[in-house]
Design a protein around this motif. Structure first.
Motif, short mmCIF file in Angstrom:
data_model
loop_
_atom_site.label_atom_id
_atom_site.label_comp_id
_atom_site.label_asym_id
_atom_site.label_seq_id
_atom_site.Cartn_x
_atom_site.Cartn_y
_atom_site.Cartn_z
N PHE A 8 86.00 -88.31 53.06
CA PHE A 8 85.82 -87.55 51.83
C PHE A 8 86.19 -86.08 52.02
N MET A 9 86.54 -85.42 50.92
CA MET A 9 86.77 -83.97 50.95
C MET A 9 85.61 -83.28 51.65
N ASP A 32 98.13 -82.87 53.31
CA ASP A 32 98.09 -81.90 52.19
C ASP A 32 99.05 -80.74 52.46
N ILE A 43 98.00 -77.52 46.05
CA ILE A 43 97.53 -78.83 45.59
C ILE A 43 97.04 -78.73 44.14
N PHE A 47 98.53 -80.83 40.88
CA PHE A 47 97.70 -81.62 39.95
C PHE A 47 97.87 -81.12 38.52
N PHE A 55 101.16 -86.67 42.56
CA PHE A 55 100.63 -86.34 43.88
C PHE A 55 100.38 -87.61 44.69
N ARG A 56 99.80 -88.63 44.05
CA ARG A 56 99.51 -89.89 44.76
C ARG A 56 100.79 -90.56 45.24
N GLU A 59 101.95 -88.87 48.39
CA GLU A 59 101.17 -89.31 49.56
C GLU A 59 101.71 -90.65 50.08
N GLY A 76 94.55 -86.74 53.04
CA GLY A 76 93.72 -86.21 51.96
C GLY A 76 92.55 -87.17 51.69
N GLY A 77 91.51 -86.66 51.07
CA GLY A 77 90.33 -87.49 50.80
C GLY A 77 90.63 -88.71 49.94
N GLY A 78 91.65 -88.60 49.08
CA GLY A 78 91.96 -89.72 48.20
C GLY A 78 93.07 -90.63 48.72
N GLN A 114 88.10 -73.27 49.22
CA GLN A 114 89.31 -74.04 48.92
C GLN A 114 89.21 -74.67 47.53
N ARG A 116 89.75 -77.49 45.08
CA ARG A 116 90.04 -78.92 45.08
C ARG A 116 89.96 -79.41 43.63
N LEU A 118 89.74 -82.10 41.97
CA LEU A 118 88.83 -83.13 41.48
C LEU A 118 87.39 -82.65 41.32
N ARG A 140 84.82 -94.74 46.84
CA ARG A 140 85.84 -94.60 47.88
C ARG A 140 85.48 -95.26 49.20
C1 S3P Z 1 91.70 -85.06 47.33
C2 S3P Z 1 91.41 -84.42 48.52
C3 S3P Z 1 92.11 -83.23 48.96
C4 S3P Z 1 93.51 -83.18 48.35
C5 S3P Z 1 93.44 -83.32 46.87
C6 S3P Z 1 92.81 -84.63 46.44
C7 S3P Z 1 90.91 -86.25 46.95
O1 S3P Z 1 92.20 -83.21 50.38
O2 S3P Z 1 94.33 -84.17 48.91
O3 S3P Z 1 92.69 -82.23 46.37
O4 S3P Z 1 91.35 -87.03 46.08
O5 S3P Z 1 89.82 -86.46 47.54
P1 S3P Z 1 90.93 -82.88 51.33
O6 S3P Z 1 90.19 -84.16 51.55
O7 S3P Z 1 91.58 -82.38 52.58
O8 S3P Z 1 90.12 -81.84 50.65
#
Ligand code: S3P
Length: 169
Positions: A8-9, A32, A43, A47, A55-56, A59, A76-78, A114, A116, A118, A140
């Motif tokens: 996770f972020m 990222d 980032i 978005f 963005f997805r 990745e 990235g977290g996602g 930072q 973010r 989301l 997640r």
């Molecule tokens: C995201 C996490 C971010 C970055 C974007 C989306 C997410 O990375 O990829 O803001 O969907 O959780 P970090 O996990 O490095 O913050």
């Protein structure tokens, strides 16, 4: 071999990844950061201007084209949660889910400078942020739990990092 850090972020993928790479004498990359460099946008701007699905796709494209050995990659977290990316991630190398509970994540993220996209709109209300993180983390974890290694990262220390290295090699 390659090591891919997911989680996770705010769980520490980048800072821990840099340390891990240094200790193992591996190269370090942060997905990222690669996307920011290639798009010449933050980032947040990607978005806002191009949309999350753009963005997805970036990745997944990057993961699909990855070639290399002896890399530590912070995703990235996602990243693991879209387009069946966990399959690609696990085909590139050993994936490690850096696990932290939602309370600790909230404490870190509420103070993070930072941006973010989301969670930006929840950051000035800790109660709402907590709920949002809790909800998103539950969704997640289904993907994160497909990692080869699940490693709890509260109270990280140099010896705990050595222990992680012992697990991945
Ligand atoms: C995201 C996490 C971010 C970055 C974007 C989306 C997410 O990375 O990829 O803001 O969907 O959780 P970090 O996990 O490095 O913050």
């Amino acid at each position: 071999m390659n090591i891919l850090l997911i989680g996770f972020m705010g769980c520490g993928k980048t800072s821990l990844g840099e340390k891990l790479a240094e200790k193992m004498n591996f190269k370090f990359i942060d997905l990222d950061e690669i996307i920011v460099q290639s798009e010449q946008l933050s980032i947040n701007e990607i978005f806002n201007v191009k949309g999350e699905s753009y963005f997805r796709k970036l990745e997944t494209d990057w993961l699909s084209n990855f070639e290399g050995e002896n890399f530590v990659v912070s995703l990235g977290g996602g990243t693991p949660c879209f387009n069946d990316n966990m399959k690609i991630i696990n085909s590139i190398g050993t994936s490690v889910y850096l696990q932290l509970n939602s309370e600790s994540l909230t404490d870190r993220l509420v103070h993070s400078k930072q941006k973010r996209p989301l969670i930006e709109s929840f950051k000035n209300d800790k109660a709402k942020l907590t709920l949002e993180i809790d909800k998103l983390l539950k969704r997640r974890e289904v993907f994160y739990n497909k990692a080869n290694i699940i490693f709890e990262v509260s109270n990280m220390s140099s010896s705990k990092l050595d222990y992680l290295i012992g697990l991945v090699v």
